[in-house]
Design a protein around this motif. Structure first.
Motif, short mmCIF file in Angstrom:
data_model
loop_
_atom_site.label_atom_id
_atom_site.label_comp_id
_atom_site.label_asym_id
_atom_site.label_seq_id
_atom_site.Cartn_x
_atom_site.Cartn_y
_atom_site.Cartn_z
N VAL A 120 1.17 -1.07 -0.22
CA VAL A 120 0.14 -0.45 0.09
C VAL A 120 1.36 1.40 0.04
O VAL A 120 0.91 2.23 -0.37
N GLY A 121 1.95 1.44 0.97
CA GLY A 121 2.75 1.97 1.08
C GLY A 121 1.46 3.42 0.97
O GLY A 121 0.75 3.83 1.46
N ASP A 122 2.44 4.77 0.51
CA ASP A 122 1.86 6.03 0.78
C ASP A 122 1.37 5.76 -0.19
O ASP A 122 2.48 6.36 -1.85
N THR A 123 -0.17 6.86 -0.87
CA THR A 123 -0.30 6.27 -2.21
C THR A 123 0.29 7.76 -3.29
O THR A 123 0.13 7.52 -4.45
N GLU A 124 0.77 8.67 -2.34
CA GLU A 124 1.16 9.49 -3.07
C GLU A 124 2.31 9.28 -3.90
O GLU A 124 2.69 9.59 -5.00
N LEU A 125 3.59 8.61 -3.49
CA LEU A 125 4.79 7.48 -4.06
C LEU A 125 4.49 6.85 -5.34
O LEU A 125 5.66 5.88 -5.50
N GLU A 126 3.41 6.16 -5.41
CA GLU A 126 2.74 5.61 -6.84
C GLU A 126 2.95 4.03 -6.40
O GLU A 126 3.43 3.72 -6.95
N LEU A 127 2.83 3.11 -5.14
CA LEU A 127 2.93 1.80 -4.66
C LEU A 127 1.79 1.20 -4.29
O LEU A 127 1.99 0.31 -4.82
N SER A 128 0.93 1.56 -4.38
CA SER A 128 -0.02 0.57 -4.41
C SER A 128 -1.08 0.44 -4.99
O SER A 128 -1.32 1.23 -6.26
N LEU B 163 0.48 -5.25 -9.81
CA LEU B 163 -0.69 -6.19 -8.43
C LEU B 163 0.27 -7.30 -8.67
O LEU B 163 0.08 -8.64 -7.54
N ASN B 164 0.91 -7.93 -10.03
CA ASN B 164 1.81 -9.37 -9.41
C ASN B 164 3.16 -9.46 -8.36
O ASN B 164 2.64 -9.39 -7.61
N GLN B 165 3.72 -7.77 -7.94
CA GLN B 165 4.45 -7.81 -7.45
C GLN B 165 4.09 -8.00 -5.33
O GLN B 165 4.27 -8.77 -4.86
N ALA B 166 2.60 -7.41 -4.96
CA ALA B 166 2.29 -7.24 -4.51
C ALA B 166 0.82 -8.56 -4.10
O ALA B 166 1.90 -9.12 -2.59
N GLN C 31 -5.64 -11.36 -0.88
CA GLN C 31 -4.69 -11.42 -2.11
C GLN C 31 -6.38 -12.09 -2.76
O GLN C 31 -6.07 -10.98 -3.64
N SER C 32 -7.42 -11.73 -1.94
CA SER C 32 -8.34 -12.01 -2.57
C SER C 32 -9.00 -10.96 -3.30
O SER C 32 -9.36 -10.48 -4.60
N GLN C 33 -8.63 -9.96 -2.37
CA GLN C 33 -8.89 -7.93 -2.93
C GLN C 33 -8.06 -7.92 -4.00
O GLN C 33 -8.95 -7.58 -5.10
N LEU C 34 -6.96 -8.48 -4.54
CA LEU C 34 -5.78 -8.25 -5.35
C LEU C 34 -6.79 -8.51 -6.22
O LEU C 34 -6.34 -8.40 -7.54
N ASP C 35 -6.95 -9.70 -6.12
CA ASP C 35 -7.17 -10.70 -7.75
C ASP C 35 -8.20 -10.27 -8.26
O ASP C 35 -8.73 -9.77 -9.44
N ALA D 152 -4.43 -11.72 -9.46
CA ALA D 152 -3.29 -10.64 -9.61
C ALA D 152 -1.52 -11.06 -9.77
O ALA D 152 -1.14 -9.77 -10.44
N SER D 153 -1.32 -12.76 -9.68
CA SER D 153 0.62 -12.84 -10.35
C SER D 153 -0.06 -13.03 -11.62
O SER D 153 0.80 -13.29 -12.58
#
Length: 495
Positions: A97-105, A144-147, A294-298, A343-344
């Motif tokens: 998730v990180g900081d959404t401003e850093l565009e990580l999530s 999504l793959n990395q998450a 994981q299901s949410q990411l999927d 997601a993967s």
């Protein structure tokens, strides 16, 4: 009182004071040792056959205990370690998730994708803008793959930690069995077993860190130990705790169960599941929290494939995967149905990627699913300023969709809203566990402090007691000296 009786009283008092002073010295020496409890000498009055007092007798050594506080400490320790194990895993997953401003999530990447779509729609013929859109899509799939990889890594780490916890439980149960045998034999023979009791309490406290337990004292000085769900861990002998670790985790992997004497206590088939201790927290992480995320990411991945899917313009054939595809493409995953591990698996379609021999213009025109099938072409006239397809994609990202109802989020949200809700779910779950851990930490600290005050050694009190014993010892010595003088006088008079 005869001189012989007086001498007997003085001698027994002298011996008792020696034992008491040795015990005080033992308390002072062990005051800083973890788990040491204050020891005291049990005395009783010796009476003659005629009922007259004849001194004191040392009946043994006792230790100060508080069963209620100790049970509370075991329970709160188990709950606290469960929360800590769960929090550690959630914190690792929160890096996705990180900081959404850093565009990580994924939610932040979805925002970048929307911006790239808007910019490309403003000038559909601009190759640079189209390339930016493709890069944003690639980053979206990669996030999504990395998450997903992070989540499965957390599950694998939790599984390995479960194996370590099981090893530690078996080791502690072995120590408990040895100490319990010493205590039972010593109780039967009248030996001093207070140090062994202290050691056993420390083993039980360490055991409570790994698994929630309750204890039952037995008449012979032994103890029986059960899990918080009622499974026997120890009764005379230690019960075997077994677990087969899983080497590799994917989204579809089901974690193995932990068995106590053949009874499953964690895992999908657990008939008497434990609810506290590090083992429980790791199980909640591996089998509940991580799979839910994981299901949410999927579902986010499925929503992307569905939102960017291409429709047959003749309304004959089914929709096909467009910019985002998967191993099951060109088919589109079933609507409102969880596709485990998607997601993967999600990736951008090679047909739109020039680096893979694709055509950037397909982002504007459609037909990414099959460039050779004109039925999926949204811009058959090949108009350079055609923006309808890009605008349609923007609208789909904000339009309500139907998601799987088992992932603990609103099943009728938009893809953007669903992604943001996933971030909120993670942070809310982590905050809840953090709050619970803080509460348990306070309870553990306060209980340990109260138990220490009740059963621990106060050096000042022990030194005061030592001075009193020295005076009592001196009094007994004076009595012996007085009796000796009287005996001398009697012997002198008899000559």
């Amino acid at each position: 009182m005869s001189l012989s009786v007086a001498l007997q009283v003085a001698q027994s008092a002298l011996s008792a004071r020696q034992t008491q002073m040795a015990t005080v010295s033992r308390n002072v020496a062990g005051a800083q040792d973890a788990g040491y409890t204050r020891k005291s000498v049990m005395l009783s009055t010796v009476t003659s056959s005629s009922g007259q007092p004849g001194g004191v007798r040392v009946d043994g050594i006792s230790r100060t205990t508080d069963a209620g506080l100790y049970a509370t400490l075991l329970r709160s320790t188990s709950v606290g370690t469960a929360q800590q194990a769960l929090l550690d895993g959630l914190t690792t997953m929160a890096t996705t998730v990180g900081d959404t401003e850093l565009e990580l999530s994924p939610a932040a990447q979805l925002g970048v994708l929307k911006t790239a779509l808007q910019t490309a729609a403003s000038d559909p013929n601009d190759t640079i803008l189209a390339q930016d859109l493709l890069s944003a899509a690639r980053d979206m799939a990669l996030s999504l793959n990395q998450a997903s990889e992070t989540v499965q890594g957390v599950r694998a780490d939790a599984d390995a930690a479960i194996a370590d916890s099981v090893d530690q439980i078996n080791k502690l149960l072995g120590q408990l069995e040895a100490l319990n045998s010493v205590i039972v034999r010593g109780t039967q023979s009248g030996a001093d077993v207070t140090d062994a009791l202290d050691s056993r309490d420390q083993v039980l406290l360490s055991l409570s860190e790994e698994i929630g337990i309750t204890t039952l004292s037995q008449g012979d000085g032994g103890v029986a130990v059960y899990t918080d769900s009622g499974v026997t861990l120890f009764e005379t002998t230690a019960r075997p705790v077994t677990f087969a670790a899983t080497n590799t985790f994917t989204a579809s992997t089901v974690g193995a169960a932990v068995y106590i004497d053949g009874v499953p206590v964690i895992g999908d088939n657990a008939v008497m599941p434990i609810s506290s201790g590090r083992l429980s927290g790791l199980a909640m992480l591996r089998d509940e929290a991580a799979p839910t995320y994981q299901s949410q990411l999927d579902e986010i991945a499925r929503g992307l494939i569905e939102a960017f899917a291409e429709a047959d313009q003749t309304a004959v054939n089914p929709d096909q995967a467009g910019l985002f595809t998967w191993s099951g493409g060109p088919a589109v995953p079933a609507t409102a149905t969880l596709s485990v591990g998607l997601a993967s698996d999600i990736r951008i379609n090679a047909n739109a990627d020039p680096d893979q021999g694709g055509d950037l213009d397909l982002l504007r025109d459609g037909g990414i699913s099959d460039p050779l099938d004109p039925n999926y072409d949204y811009n058959p006239a090949d108009n350079a300023g055609f923006s309808a397809r890009l605008q349609e994609l923007l609208e789909k990202l904000e339009a309500p969709m139907v998601f799987d109802s088992t992932v603990e989020l609103d099943p009728t949200d938009s893809l953007s809203g669903f992604s943001a809700s996933s971030v909120s779910w993670m942070e809310a779950r982590r905050q809840t566990v953090t709050d619970n851990l803080e509460v348990q930490s306070v309870i553990v600290a306060r209980t340990a402090e109260s138990l220490g005050n009740e059963t621990g050694v106060n050096i000042d009190e022990e030194m005061t007691r030592l001075l009193e014993l020295e005076r009592a010892y001196a009094a007994a010595a004076k009595l012996i000296s007085a009796v000796d003088n009287m005996l001398d006088d009697l012997l002198s008079a008899a000559r």
